[in-house]
Each structure stands twice: as C-alpha cells, then as structure tokens.
Design a protein around this motif. Sequence first.
Motif, PDB file in Angstrom:
ATOM      1  N   ASN A 116      38.977  43.085  27.018  1.00 60.02           N
ATOM      2  CA  ASN A 116      37.774  43.834  26.676  1.00 60.02           C
ATOM      3  C   ASN A 116      37.788  44.286  25.219  1.00 60.02           C
ATOM      4  OD1 ASN A 116      36.732  43.510  29.199  1.00 60.02           O
ATOM      5  ND2 ASN A 116      37.208  45.582  29.909  1.00 60.02           N
ATOM      6  N   ALA A 117      38.989  44.577  24.701  1.00 61.33           N
ATOM      7  CA  ALA A 117      39.092  44.983  23.294  1.00 61.33           C
ATOM      8  C   ALA A 117      38.738  43.828  22.364  1.00 61.33           C
ATOM      9  CB  ALA A 117      40.505  45.496  23.006  1.00 61.33           C
ATOM     10  N   LEU A 118      39.139  42.606  22.738  1.00 55.62           N
ATOM     11  CA  LEU A 118      38.846  41.447  21.897  1.00 55.62           C
ATOM     12  C   LEU A 118      37.380  41.044  21.968  1.00 55.62           C
ATOM     13  CD1 LEU A 118      42.007  39.223  22.559  1.00 55.62           C
ATOM     14  CD2 LEU A 118      41.440  40.440  20.456  1.00 55.62           C
ATOM     15  N   THR A 119      36.799  41.096  23.145  1.00 58.61           N
ATOM     16  CA  THR A 119      35.410  40.666  23.314  1.00 58.61           C
ATOM     17  C   THR A 119      34.411  41.760  22.970  1.00 58.61           C
ATOM     18  OG1 THR A 119      35.473  41.291  25.665  1.00 58.61           O
ATOM     19  CG2 THR A 119      36.048  39.007  25.091  1.00 58.61           C
ATOM     20  N   GLY A 120      34.876  43.016  23.002  1.00 58.04           N
ATOM     21  CA  GLY A 120      33.961  44.122  22.732  1.00 58.04           C
ATOM     22  C   GLY A 120      32.987  44.392  23.861  1.00 58.04           C
ATOM     23  N   VAL A 121      33.271  43.857  25.030  1.00 53.03           N
ATOM     24  CA  VAL A 121      32.404  44.026  26.201  1.00 53.03           C
ATOM     25  C   VAL A 121      33.192  44.724  27.295  1.00 53.03           C
ATOM     26  CG1 VAL A 121      30.991  42.860  27.929  1.00 53.03           C
ATOM     27  CG2 VAL A 121      31.135  41.937  25.614  1.00 53.03           C
ATOM     28  N   TYR A 122      32.588  45.715  27.915  1.00 52.07           N
ATOM     29  CA  TYR A 122      33.247  46.439  28.997  1.00 52.07           C
ATOM     30  C   TYR A 122      32.953  45.738  30.326  1.00 52.07           C
ATOM     31  CZ  TYR A 122      34.639  50.240  32.104  1.00 52.07           C
ATOM     32  OH  TYR A 122      35.255  50.980  33.076  1.00 52.07           O
ATOM     33  N   VAL A 123      33.989  45.148  30.912  1.00 49.48           N
ATOM     34  CA  VAL A 123      33.841  44.429  32.183  1.00 49.48           C
ATOM     35  C   VAL A 123      34.933  44.876  33.136  1.00 49.48           C
ATOM     36  CG1 VAL A 123      33.784  42.183  33.318  1.00 49.48           C
ATOM     37  CG2 VAL A 123      32.852  42.423  31.011  1.00 49.48           C
ATOM     38  N   GLU A 124      34.554  45.186  34.354  1.00 44.86           N
ATOM     39  CA  GLU A 124      35.528  45.539  35.410  1.00 44.86           C
ATOM     40  C   GLU A 124      36.031  44.245  36.048  1.00 44.86           C
ATOM     41  OE1 GLU A 124      36.547  48.523  36.508  1.00 44.86           O
ATOM     42  OE2 GLU A 124      35.207  49.951  35.532  1.00 44.86           O
ATOM     43  N   TRP A 125      36.966  43.591  35.365  1.00 40.95           N
ATOM     44  CA  TRP A 125      37.399  42.271  35.805  1.00 40.95           C
ATOM     45  C   TRP A 125      38.018  42.287  37.200  1.00 40.95           C
ATOM     46  CZ3 TRP A 125      35.621  38.358  33.137  1.00 40.95           C
ATOM     47  CH2 TRP A 125      35.333  38.518  31.779  1.00 40.95           C
ATOM     48  N   LEU A 126      38.893  43.219  37.464  1.00 35.76           N
ATOM     49  CA  LEU A 126      39.627  43.243  38.727  1.00 35.76           C
ATOM     50  C   LEU A 126      39.064  44.246  39.724  1.00 35.76           C
ATOM     51  CD1 LEU A 126      43.290  43.017  37.354  1.00 35.76           C
ATOM     52  CD2 LEU A 126      41.812  41.156  38.158  1.00 35.76           C
TER      53      LEU A 126
END
Length: 289
Positions: free
Chosen positions: A132-142
């Motif tokens: 999320n830090a690299l993409t700049g997008v907040y995603v609840e992956w797990l």
Amino acid sequence: MARRETATGYALLAPSLIGILAFLLLPIGVVVWLSLQQWDLLFPPQFVGLDNWASVLTDPTFGRSALISVLFVLLVIPVQTALGLLLATLLSRGLPGSAFLRVIYVIPWMCAPLALGVVWRWIFSPSDGALNALTGVYVEWLSSPVFALPAVAAVSIWSQVGYVTLFFMAGLAAIPTTLIDAARVDGANAWQTFWRVKLPLLRPTMFFVLVTGVIASFQAFDQIYALTPNGGPQGTTDVIATRIYDEAFRGSSDLGRASVMALLLFLVLVVITLAQQRYFRSRITYDLS
C-alpha cells in the motif's frame, strides 16, 4: 544362482520398502482406522463406524472448503505454469544475468512457507504494509472477502514459480538442437518453433509440473494459515487443509472427522492424478533421438 540374485535384489530394496511401509502405508492405515473412531485426544477412542463419513459428507462447511480449494487451484495452476514456462524460455536464451536470475527465482521455493507467509502478511498490511505504501492506495488485501483468496494465491504463485521454471528449463535443455535447426531450415519462425516443436516435446515436463503443482495447491496450508488465520474474512480462505487442522486440533478436536476429510482429499488427488496421466499418456514423447 537365481534364488541368490532374487534375495540380493530384495535385500537392496529393503531400505526403500521399509520406508514406504513406515512413512506411507502405515500412516494411511492409521488414518483409515481413525476415520472410524471418535477421539478428542483426551479420552480413549470410541468406534463409531461410518458416522464420521456421513457427518463430513453432509457438512456444508466442508463442502464450502472443498469449493474454495478448487478455486484456489484454478487461480494458482494456470498462472503458475504459464509464467514458469515463459521465464524458462527467456532464461534458456543465455542472456546476460540469466544465471543470477535463476538463483533469485528459486530462493522463494527454498524458504520456509510459514516464514514467507509472515513476511507477506506484513507486505499486505493495510496500515503500514509495503504494498500500500508503494502504490499509494489503501486496500484491505487480507481482510476483504474479495481480495483475500487472490492475494493468497498470488503469494503461492510467487513462491512456486521458481520451482516450475527450473523444471521447464531442464525440459528445454533436453530438446535436441537438431530439431530446432531443422524447423528453422523449414522456414518456421520463433513462435512456430516453440508451438510446433518445443511445446509438444515438453509434455513430459508439463505432466510432472501439473501433477505436483495440483497436489501442492490442494495441500497448501502453511502460507494460507500465516496470511489469513481462522479461515480469513468470512471463511473465504478456509481451504481443505486448514479445515482439517481446525477440525483436529481446534474447536471440538475431532480426529475422526479430520481423518475422513484427509482421506477424501487423498481420494480426490488420486482421481485427478489418474485423469492427468490418462490425458498425457498418448500425448507424451520420451524418445527425442
């Protein structure tokens, strides 16, 4: 003389036969026996006959875990196989840095799956995770029911693709260069050479990779448990292996039901392996001379 040679042959086979008996046949026999018992590891086992089988086969939770396992395999195997074949083709060209990349690709496969799961759980972390830090997008992956299973499948592909690449590279190296040269003389371009010559001769390797890959994917446990304990969000990563573990050592601790699930998984893998063997039997060429 014939009897002496026979006795010598059996003596040489004895260590392997003892290993098969002790570590394969005997455990299967124990699991079959446990499937007919009710045992919680605290009190003596009680014989219940086929009650465990009826209970598991009518359990919607187990059916859901079986469906999730199938989805997991369908997510992993096609991508893993295609990506491994692509990387093997590129690395077989002997470009600069190929030797270094071969080592890099194999390292994840050599590492402990549980340790990799812990690392990737931090990478997927929504608050301080690297992804999320690299993409700049907040995603609840797990934590998302939508992304949890694909994220776990992506980690499995990442960790196993080096193994697949290694075997495809060995298969490509075994193809005689005379066949490649003959195809080029006949006017075949690079794609036609790969599709008409290399890929058919890679079928023995493809058969081995698919069989071992399907078995490993159906039995996947360490990484899935480390990434999404307790079956993940809304049970979306509760595959058969984690269901067997939970049934045996958590909750009711019912080793009888867990043994039935393990045997059903074993039977499914045997059927799938036999189907793959039948499909490839008439399509495999081992004589490359």
